[in-house]
Design a protein around this motif. Structure first.
Motif, PDB file in Angstrom:
ATOM      1  N   VAL A  52       9.728 -46.896 -14.147  1.00  0.00           N
ATOM      2  CA  VAL A  52      10.895 -47.602 -14.515  1.00  0.00           C
ATOM      3  C   VAL A  52      10.538 -49.021 -15.084  1.00  0.00           C
ATOM      4  N   ASN A  53      10.177 -49.078 -16.425  1.00  0.00           N
ATOM      5  CA  ASN A  53       9.560 -49.927 -17.042  1.00  0.00           C
ATOM      6  C   ASN A  53       8.375 -50.833 -16.523  1.00  0.00           C
ATOM      7  N   GLU A  54       8.159 -52.116 -16.640  1.00  0.00           N
ATOM      8  CA  GLU A  54       7.038 -52.681 -16.327  1.00  0.00           C
ATOM      9  C   GLU A  54       6.677 -53.028 -14.788  1.00  0.00           C
ATOM     10  N   GLY A  55       7.661 -52.953 -13.667  1.00  0.00           N
ATOM     11  CA  GLY A  55       7.457 -53.159 -12.602  1.00  0.00           C
ATOM     12  C   GLY A  55       7.150 -52.115 -11.579  1.00  0.00           C
ATOM     13  N   PRO A  56       6.934 -52.217 -10.457  1.00  0.00           N
ATOM     14  CA  PRO A  56       6.282 -51.182  -9.576  1.00  0.00           C
ATOM     15  C   PRO A  56       7.110 -50.044  -9.103  1.00  0.00           C
ATOM     16  N   PHE A  57       8.316 -50.294  -9.718  1.00  0.00           N
ATOM     17  CA  PHE A  57       9.218 -49.174  -9.192  1.00  0.00           C
ATOM     18  C   PHE A  57       9.065 -47.909  -9.683  1.00  0.00           C
ATOM     19  N   LEU A  58       9.155 -46.656  -8.950  1.00  0.00           N
ATOM     20  CA  LEU A  58       9.129 -45.367  -9.478  1.00  0.00           C
ATOM     21  C   LEU A  58      10.500 -44.693  -8.936  1.00  0.00           C
ATOM     22  N   LEU A  59      10.959 -43.704  -9.681  1.00  0.00           N
ATOM     23  CA  LEU A  59      11.681 -42.532  -9.258  1.00  0.00           C
ATOM     24  C   LEU A  59      10.917 -41.115  -9.241  1.00  0.00           C
ATOM     25  N   ILE A  60      10.901 -40.671  -8.030  1.00  0.00           N
ATOM     26  CA  ILE A  60      10.576 -39.379  -7.843  1.00  0.00           C
ATOM     27  C   ILE A  60      11.354 -38.112  -7.818  1.00  0.00           C
TER      28      ILE A  60
END
Length: 123
Positions: free
Chosen positions: A46-54
């Motif tokens: 998700v964009n530049e941050g560390p957040f992921l969708l698995i």
């Protein structure tokens, strides 16, 4: 108050029926970056941050949202500074999307991925 050992949310897992189709939908429709896809999962950035969708494949009838009094409630909320354009984009490509609503100067709408997972986007 005690300092938390938790720094941030890193990822959220979302159940999907067709992993490859779903991974490309999140990439093509939402514009998110597909980092990796295997038989067990697809990793979406998700964009530049560390957040992921698995994305996790399952045959079970399960979703990344829940119900209250039999009404679907989202559990994942996104932000978009171009809320109206995003809403129009989803509508134009026939994604299931609800009307934009306002609540005390806060605009938002709900939409669904091809698996029926309900999300909110606001600004």
């Amino acid at each position: 108050m005690r300092k938390s050992f938790i720094e941030q949310v890193h990822y959220i897992r979302i159940p999907v029926k067709d992993l490859e189709r779903s991974a490309h939908w999140y990439s093509d429709v939402l514009g998110l970056q597909l980092l990796n896809i295997t038989e067990e999962r697809a990793i979406i950035k998700v964009n530049e941050g560390p957040f992921l969708l698995i994305l996790v494949p399952t045959e079970d009838e399960t979703f990344a949202h829940f119900t209250i009094d039999n009404e679907q409630e989202f559990s994942i909320g996104f932000t978009s500074p171009e809320l109206s354009k995003f809403h129009q984009h989803l509508s134009d490509i026939q994604v299931k999307v609800e009307d934009i609503k306002e609540d005390n100067g806060h605009a938002f709408f709900h939409f669904y991925d091809p698996n029926g997972n309900k999300f909110q986007v606001h600004w």
